[in-house]
Design a protein around this motif. Structure first.
Motif, PDB file in Angstrom:
ATOM      1  N   VAL A  13       2.267  -5.378   0.577  1.00 22.45           N
ATOM      2  CA  VAL A  13       2.930  -4.120   0.913  1.00 22.45           C
ATOM      3  C   VAL A  13       2.171  -2.988   0.236  1.00 22.45           C
ATOM      4  O   VAL A  13       1.990  -2.988  -0.984  1.00 22.45           O
ATOM      5  CB  VAL A  13       4.399  -4.113   0.454  1.00 22.45           C
ATOM      6  CG1 VAL A  13       5.052  -2.768   0.788  1.00 22.45           C
ATOM      7  CG2 VAL A  13       5.170  -5.262   1.106  1.00 22.45           C
ATOM      8  N   VAL A  14       1.705  -2.046   1.036  1.00 28.09           N
ATOM      9  CA  VAL A  14       1.058  -0.835   0.531  1.00 28.09           C
ATOM     10  C   VAL A  14       2.041   0.295   0.759  1.00 28.09           C
ATOM     11  O   VAL A  14       2.318   0.648   1.909  1.00 28.09           O
ATOM     12  CB  VAL A  14      -0.269  -0.551   1.266  1.00 28.09           C
ATOM     13  CG1 VAL A  14      -0.939   0.702   0.692  1.00 28.09           C
ATOM     14  CG2 VAL A  14      -1.200  -1.749   1.189  1.00 28.09           C
ATOM     15  N   GLY A  15       2.607   0.832  -0.332  1.00 31.39           N
ATOM     16  CA  GLY A  15       3.649   1.811  -0.068  1.00 31.39           C
ATOM     17  C   GLY A  15       4.213   2.507  -1.279  1.00 31.39           C
ATOM     18  O   GLY A  15       3.615   2.541  -2.361  1.00 31.39           O
ATOM     19  N   ALA A 132      -9.921  -5.205  -0.633  1.00 30.17           N
ATOM     20  CA  ALA A 132     -10.180  -6.638  -0.494  1.00 30.17           C
ATOM     21  C   ALA A 132      -8.874  -7.420  -0.419  1.00 30.17           C
ATOM     22  O   ALA A 132      -8.751  -8.379   0.358  1.00 30.17           O
ATOM     23  CB  ALA A 132     -11.026  -7.134  -1.667  1.00 30.17           C
ATOM     24  N   ARG A 133      -7.890  -7.029  -1.212  1.00 35.31           N
ATOM     25  CA  ARG A 133      -6.580  -7.711  -1.200  1.00 35.31           C
ATOM     26  C   ARG A 133      -5.903  -7.532   0.153  1.00 35.31           C
ATOM     27  O   ARG A 133      -5.316  -8.474   0.700  1.00 35.31           O
ATOM     28  CB  ARG A 133      -5.705  -7.150  -2.323  1.00 35.31           C
ATOM     29  CG  ARG A 133      -4.431  -7.946  -2.594  1.00 35.31           C
ATOM     30  CD  ARG A 133      -4.755  -9.314  -3.194  1.00 35.31           C
ATOM     31  NE  ARG A 133      -3.575 -10.051  -3.561  1.00 35.31           N
ATOM     32  CZ  ARG A 133      -2.991 -10.002  -4.761  1.00 35.31           C
ATOM     33  NH1 ARG A 133      -3.506  -9.224  -5.714  1.00 35.31           N
ATOM     34  NH2 ARG A 133      -1.939 -10.731  -5.032  1.00 35.31           N
ATOM     35  N   VAL A 134      -5.992  -6.333   0.700  1.00 30.94           N
ATOM     36  CA  VAL A 134      -5.425  -6.065   2.022  1.00 30.94           C
ATOM     37  C   VAL A 134      -6.136  -6.905   3.087  1.00 30.94           C
ATOM     38  O   VAL A 134      -5.503  -7.505   3.967  1.00 30.94           O
ATOM     39  CB  VAL A 134      -5.540  -4.555   2.352  1.00 30.94           C
ATOM     40  CG1 VAL A 134      -5.360  -4.298   3.850  1.00 30.94           C
ATOM     41  CG2 VAL A 134      -4.512  -3.759   1.554  1.00 30.94           C
ATOM     42  N   GLY A 135      -7.449  -6.975   2.994  1.00 30.95           N
ATOM     43  CA  GLY A 135      -8.211  -7.723   3.988  1.00 30.95           C
ATOM     44  C   GLY A 135      -7.927  -9.213   3.989  1.00 30.95           C
ATOM     45  O   GLY A 135      -8.115  -9.888   4.998  1.00 30.95           O
ATOM     46  N   ALA A 136      -7.461  -9.754   2.863  1.00 29.35           N
ATOM     47  CA  ALA A 136      -7.199 -11.186   2.757  1.00 29.35           C
ATOM     48  C   ALA A 136      -5.770 -11.573   3.124  1.00 29.35           C
ATOM     49  O   ALA A 136      -5.449 -12.756   3.184  1.00 29.35           O
ATOM     50  CB  ALA A 136      -7.498 -11.662   1.333  1.00 29.35           C
ATOM     51  N   ASP A 153      -6.240   3.970   5.915  1.00 33.10           N
ATOM     52  CA  ASP A 153      -7.196   3.121   5.205  1.00 33.10           C
ATOM     53  C   ASP A 153      -6.718   1.670   5.172  1.00 33.10           C
ATOM     54  O   ASP A 153      -7.495   0.735   5.391  1.00 33.10           O
ATOM     55  CB  ASP A 153      -7.387   3.655   3.785  1.00 33.10           C
ATOM     56  CG  ASP A 153      -8.694   3.200   3.150  1.00 33.10           C
ATOM     57  OD1 ASP A 153      -9.642   2.888   3.885  1.00 33.10           O
ATOM     58  OD2 ASP A 153      -8.761   3.161   1.907  1.00 33.10           O
ATOM     59  N   ALA A 154      -5.423   1.484   4.909  1.00 28.78           N
ATOM     60  CA  ALA A 154      -4.867   0.134   4.893  1.00 28.78           C
ATOM     61  C   ALA A 154      -4.972  -0.520   6.261  1.00 28.78           C
ATOM     62  O   ALA A 154      -5.337  -1.700   6.380  1.00 28.78           O
ATOM     63  CB  ALA A 154      -3.413   0.182   4.429  1.00 28.78           C
ATOM     64  N   GLY A 160      -5.554  -9.312   9.063  1.00 33.78           N
ATOM     65  CA  GLY A 160      -4.441 -10.112   9.560  1.00 33.78           C
ATOM     66  C   GLY A 160      -3.590  -9.282  10.503  1.00 33.78           C
ATOM     67  O   GLY A 160      -4.090  -8.696  11.459  1.00 33.78           O
ATOM     68  N   ARG A 161      -2.325  -9.175  10.193  1.00 34.49           N
ATOM     69  CA  ARG A 161      -1.379  -8.454  11.047  1.00 34.49           C
ATOM     70  C   ARG A 161      -0.918  -7.207  10.310  1.00 34.49           C
ATOM     71  O   ARG A 161      -0.484  -7.288   9.155  1.00 34.49           O
ATOM     72  CB  ARG A 161      -0.200  -9.376  11.359  1.00 34.49           C
ATOM     73  CG  ARG A 161       0.780  -8.831  12.370  1.00 34.49           C
ATOM     74  CD  ARG A 161       1.773  -9.925  12.749  1.00 34.49           C
ATOM     75  NE  ARG A 161       2.453  -9.606  13.988  1.00 34.49           N
ATOM     76  CZ  ARG A 161       2.881 -10.508  14.858  1.00 34.49           C
ATOM     77  NH1 ARG A 161       2.683 -11.790  14.612  1.00 34.49           N
ATOM     78  NH2 ARG A 161       3.492 -10.136  15.963  1.00 34.49           N
ATOM     79  N   PHE A 162      -0.991  -6.053  10.960  1.00 36.47           N
ATOM     80  CA  PHE A 162      -0.597  -4.790  10.349  1.00 36.47           C
ATOM     81  C   PHE A 162       0.774  -4.381  10.874  1.00 36.47           C
ATOM     82  O   PHE A 162       0.976  -4.246  12.086  1.00 36.47           O
ATOM     83  CB  PHE A 162      -1.612  -3.697  10.646  1.00 36.47           C
ATOM     84  CG  PHE A 162      -1.301  -2.380   9.987  1.00 36.47           C
ATOM     85  CD1 PHE A 162      -1.457  -2.223   8.620  1.00 36.47           C
ATOM     86  CD2 PHE A 162      -0.829  -1.306  10.729  1.00 36.47           C
ATOM     87  CE1 PHE A 162      -1.158  -1.009   7.992  1.00 36.47           C
ATOM     88  CE2 PHE A 162      -0.532  -0.094  10.122  1.00 36.47           C
ATOM     89  CZ  PHE A 162      -0.703   0.052   8.750  1.00 36.47           C
TER      90      PHE A 162
END
Length: 300
Positions: A13-15, A132-136, A153-154, A160-162
């Motif tokens: 979670v980016v938020g 990198a964490r988001v990409g994995a 950016d995220a 994966g799935r956004f």
């Protein structure tokens, strides 16, 4: 096409993360009116933090990427997420900035919320380790309480799935919308994004279909007591909500998002994931509090 997971079921979670200052009152005050609270509480909040805690109810691996201030509230928020089993390694602190805060008034199952962005607004992109964490991740979740440049950016780094909860209501860039699988909105947010009048299941389904035609891979629209509508390339459907007594609706939408994202991370089909999310949100409105009202692991 629906986004593919990366095998681990990890949710990132980016938020936003806030200190919630909640006042319970007999009724919401009118402009210029002072009312006395019957109770008050302070807890971890913010749409992003709520959604991370909600995802952890289902998922074994949930990480949170965000910003707090270099203040006592930052320590409180970091500790609160960690206590709920959320990985806070990438919850950064911004020097000279206050942590975000939300001032919430609750009365008879309804609420008003005023958000002070603070550190949530004090960044403009992911750093290399965060990207990198988001990409994995199998599923990445964002909301619109953080700067749109961070959301974009995220989305760009997601492999994966956004999942985007387009709340509070606001514009979504075309490249990010094309990554959304799904974009999750309530009726008000759906109306803002599409310009359509939405007042029943049929009109919500039509507007969600139109939003998908604009580029979103899938759309989920919540209808409060009427459940939720989903639209994918495989079709659409309506999941009704059970009839419950509403005590406090604060955070129910975030619980919906977190459960849905976690179910999708394990490969659950959209209709089943929405069904579980509706059930969880319906459980939470019967209790006072935000994350304190969320069901425990295993209760679903």
């Amino acid at each position: 096409m629906e986004g593919a997971g990366q095998g681990t079921g990890t949710v990132v979670v980016v938020g936003s993360i806030n200190v919630d200052e909640v006042a319970e009152v007999e009724r919401i005050p009118r402009p210029g009116e002072t009312v006395l609270a019957t109770a008050s509480r302070r807890n971890v909040g913010g749409k992003g933090a709520n959604q991370a805690v909600a995802a952890r109810i289902v998922a074994d691996d949930v990480a949170f990427i965000g910003r707090v201030g270099s203040d006592a509230h930052g320590d409180f928020l970091r500790r609160g997420l960690r206590d709920h089993g959320v990985d806070v390694e990438m919850l950064g602190a911004v020097d000279g900035c206050e942590s975000g805060a939300a001032h919430i008034t609750v009365a008879d199952g309804d609420n008003t919320i005023v958000v002070v962005g603070g550190a949530n607004r004090a960044w403009d992109r992911l750093d290399d380790s965060e990207a990198a964490r988001v990409g994995a991740a199998a599923v990445v979740v964002c909301q619109l309480e953080i700067p749109p440049t961070v959301v974009d950016d995220a989305a760009a780094h997601t492999r994966g799935r956004f999942v985007l909860n387009a709340a509070p209501a606001g514009p979504v860039s075309a490249p990010t919308l094309r990554r959304c699988d799904p974009v999750i909105v309530n009726q008000h947010e759906l109306a803002v994004l599409t310009g359509a009048e939405v007042d029943d299941v049929a009109s919500v389904t039509d507007a969600a279909t139109a939003l998908r035609a604009r580029g979103a891979l899938s759309v989920v629209a919540t209808l409060g007591a009427n459940g939720a509508v989903w639209v994918t390339d495989d079709g659409s459907g309506h999941i009704p909500a059970p009839t419950v007594r509403v005590v406090d609706s604060t955070g129910a939408g975030d619980l919906f998002v977190g459960i849905l994202a976690a179910r999708l991370a394990t490969g659950t089909p959209m209709d089943d994931a929405v069904t579980d999310a509706v059930a969880a949100a319906s459980m939470s409105v019967g209790a006072v509090g935000t994350i304190d009202s969320y069901p425990a692991r295993g209760d679903l």
